[in-house]
Design a protein around this motif. Structure first.
Motif, PDB file in Angstrom:
ATOM      1  N   LEU A 150       7.214  10.632   9.758  1.00 35.70           N
ATOM      2  CA  LEU A 150       5.699  10.085   9.301  1.00 35.70           C
ATOM      3  C   LEU A 150       5.033  12.058   9.967  1.00 35.70           C
ATOM      4  CD1 LEU A 150       4.881   6.832  10.706  1.00 35.70           C
ATOM      5  CD2 LEU A 150       6.082   7.508   8.656  1.00 35.70           C
ATOM      6  N   ARG A 151       4.297  11.946   8.379  1.00 34.87           N
ATOM      7  CA  ARG A 151       2.888  13.078   8.983  1.00 34.87           C
ATOM      8  C   ARG A 151       2.092  13.233   9.199  1.00 34.87           C
ATOM      9  NH1 ARG A 151       4.878  12.946   3.843  1.00 34.87           N
ATOM     10  NH2 ARG A 151       3.345  14.469   2.532  1.00 34.87           N
ATOM     11  N   ALA A 205      -4.781   0.253   6.498  1.00 36.58           N
ATOM     12  CA  ALA A 205      -5.161   0.962   7.039  1.00 36.58           C
ATOM     13  C   ALA A 205      -6.946   0.619   6.253  1.00 36.58           C
ATOM     14  CB  ALA A 205      -4.902   2.391   6.624  1.00 36.58           C
ATOM     15  N   THR A 206      -7.663   1.633   6.734  1.00 44.12           N
ATOM     16  CA  THR A 206      -9.475   1.170   6.547  1.00 44.12           C
ATOM     17  C   THR A 206      -9.424   1.943   5.709  1.00 44.12           C
ATOM     18  OG1 THR A 206      -9.425   1.166   9.756  1.00 44.12           O
ATOM     19  CG2 THR A 206     -11.583   1.449   7.718  1.00 44.12           C
ATOM     20  N   ARG A 223      -0.445   4.858  10.433  1.00 44.76           N
ATOM     21  CA  ARG A 223      -0.981   4.995   8.301  1.00 44.76           C
ATOM     22  C   ARG A 223      -2.311   4.196   9.422  1.00 44.76           C
ATOM     23  NH1 ARG A 223       2.177   1.801   5.642  1.00 44.76           N
ATOM     24  NH2 ARG A 223       0.113   0.125   6.289  1.00 44.76           N
ATOM     25  N   THR A 224      -2.767   3.451   9.796  1.00 44.76           N
ATOM     26  CA  THR A 224      -4.399   2.723  10.243  1.00 44.76           C
ATOM     27  C   THR A 224      -5.332   4.119  11.475  1.00 44.76           C
ATOM     28  OG1 THR A 224      -3.374   0.723  10.125  1.00 44.76           O
ATOM     29  CG2 THR A 224      -5.609   0.528  10.915  1.00 44.76           C
ATOM     30  N   LEU A 225      -4.305   4.837  12.254  1.00 43.77           N
ATOM     31  CA  LEU A 225      -5.577   5.805  12.631  1.00 43.77           C
ATOM     32  C   LEU A 225      -5.698   6.675  12.014  1.00 43.77           C
ATOM     33  CD1 LEU A 225      -3.374   5.355  15.989  1.00 43.77           C
ATOM     34  CD2 LEU A 225      -6.088   4.108  15.389  1.00 43.77           C
ATOM     35  N   MET A 282       0.940  -1.450  -0.384  1.00 44.44           N
ATOM     36  CA  MET A 282       0.118  -0.133   0.087  1.00 44.44           C
ATOM     37  C   MET A 282       0.684   1.224   0.065  1.00 44.44           C
ATOM     38  SD  MET A 282      -3.086   1.486   3.006  1.00 44.44           S
ATOM     39  CE  MET A 282      -4.234   0.654   1.527  1.00 44.44           C
ATOM     40  N   ASN A 283       0.044   2.562  -0.681  1.00 53.17           N
ATOM     41  CA  ASN A 283       1.332   3.074  -0.588  1.00 53.17           C
ATOM     42  C   ASN A 283       0.944   4.422   1.218  1.00 53.17           C
ATOM     43  OD1 ASN A 283       2.134   6.271  -1.227  1.00 53.17           O
ATOM     44  ND2 ASN A 283       0.635   6.389  -2.952  1.00 53.17           N
ATOM     45  N   GLY A 284       2.331   4.510   1.368  1.00 54.83           N
ATOM     46  CA  GLY A 284       1.537   4.798   2.632  1.00 54.83           C
ATOM     47  C   GLY A 284       1.629   6.327   2.949  1.00 54.83           C
ATOM     48  N   ASN A 285       1.724   6.874   1.160  1.00 57.36           N
ATOM     49  CA  ASN A 285       0.641   8.556   1.109  1.00 57.36           C
ATOM     50  C   ASN A 285      -0.539   8.499   0.748  1.00 57.36           C
ATOM     51  OD1 ASN A 285       3.190   9.399   1.553  1.00 57.36           O
ATOM     52  ND2 ASN A 285       3.784  10.023   0.163  1.00 57.36           N
TER      53      ASN A 285
END
Length: 341
Positions: free
Chosen positions: A196-197, A339-340, A171-173, A1-4
């Motif tokens: 992480l931002r 992530a959801t 990322r999930t939250l 999954m793309n973290g962005n």
């Protein structure tokens, strides 16, 4: 999954901000000296067991509560609205993670109307709230001010033997996005640091990868907490006071490669570091649209020279390491999947 990646239906990114830090410590007198006399924060003594530091109109940005941890025990995250708040809690509940409402005393101590709590990485509780208690009472502090607002009041840095799991947690939250990486060699330890931002602050969470080590060389759950001075003069004045008052300096003034922040790091009475910085990059909407993560070599353009540890410091570190062999790192597996959507 793309973290962005972000979702159109659940826009959590940008609606979450670091609101407060809760610390358990027996060294309240030293914390008072560091906060008020060295860093220049506003300090409120609620009772003999409780200190609070203010940086702005929020009644609490740091809660120092008497206790044995000598560590950060909770991170409080402010969510802009109840709809987004409910989405985040649904992500947690749908994965079977227990959620509890904080007591009225918990909320009052942290300067919020209500809060909900659930487990976080390395045993640090994650606490969510929507409404902070504010005050119009004048701030009594040596600094002219601190940068908080839409970006939250600072960031947290954590060492981890499970860096991907920690990234997935945020990322999930919060739909956290990857800002960049830094490759660094610190005291012979080669590590990749992931930034992480969750809003326009360049990073609200930094995760240093120490995978492969049998033990975590950092005793505390967090490596450092960052706050941002309003002016360069404020930051430099705090550096001078920290030195003059005898608090240990970990890293002298320098400038970071990735977010360009000028800062220094001192050691708090509880053992983790406090970074006092000035003028980091802000990821504006214009920058956000074209942002591409990069990898930087080394954490500093200049400065951030290490301050030599004493023999007593080294012996204390060795005792800590010996007592933590084979101790597994606490993760929250339910919140480290995809992530959801």
């Amino acid at each position: 999954m793309n973290g962005n990646a972000r979702t159109a239906e659940d826009p959590v990114f940008g609606a979450v901000h670091l609101g407060y830090v809760a610390v358990g410590s027996r060294r309240l007198r030293d914390w008072h000296r560091l906060g008020a006399d060295a860093i220049g924060l506003h300090v409120d003594e609620l009772d003999t067991d409780t200190l609070r530091f203010r940086l702005d109109d929020h009644t609490c940005r740091f809660l120092i509560r008497r206790g044995p941890a000598e560590d950060v025990i909770a991170l409080g995250w402010q969510v802009d609205d109840h709809r987004t708040f409910d989405r985040i809690l649904a992500r947690v509940a749908d994965r079977g993670v227990p959620i509890e409402e904080g007591t009225a005393e918990d909320a009052a101590l942290r300067g919020v109307e209500r809060l909900w709590r659930f487990p976080g990485p390395k045993g640090i509780a994650t606490e969510l709230f929507t409404t902070a208690v504010t005050s119009t009472a004048p701030l009594s502090m040596l600094s002219s001010g601190w940068i908080t607002g839409e970006a939250g009041f600072g960031h947290v840095a954590i060492t981890s033997r499970e860096p991907e799991a920690m990234h997935a947690y945020f990322r999930t939250l919060f739909d956290a996005r990857l800002s960049d990486f830094i490759d660094e060699n610190i005291s012979g330890l080669r590590m990749k640091i992931r930034f992480l931002r969750v809003n326009q602050r360049h990073h609200s969470v930094a995760v240093a990868n120490i995978r492969g080590l049998r033990i975590d060389p950092v005793r505390t759950r967090v490596q450092h907490i960052n706050i941002q001075s309003a002016t360069l003069g404020d930051m430099l004045a705090a550096y001078g006071r920290v030195t003059e008052l005898g608090f240990r300096m970990a890293w002298a003034v320098g400038q970071h490669t990735n977010d360009r922040e000028l800062s220094f790091y001192c050691v708090t009475p509880s053992g983790f570091e406090l970074e006092v910085g000035w003028n980091p990059i802000v990821v504006t909407p214009e920058l956000e649209a074209a942002w591409e993560p990069k990898t930087y070599q080394g954490i500093s353009i200049w400065g951030h020279d290490t301050v030599h540890e004493t023999l007593a410091d080294k012996l204390a570190q060795l005792r800590t390491i010996a007592g933590r062999l084979r101790t597994p790192e606490i993760t929250v597996p339910e919140l480290t999947g995809a992530a959801t959507q």
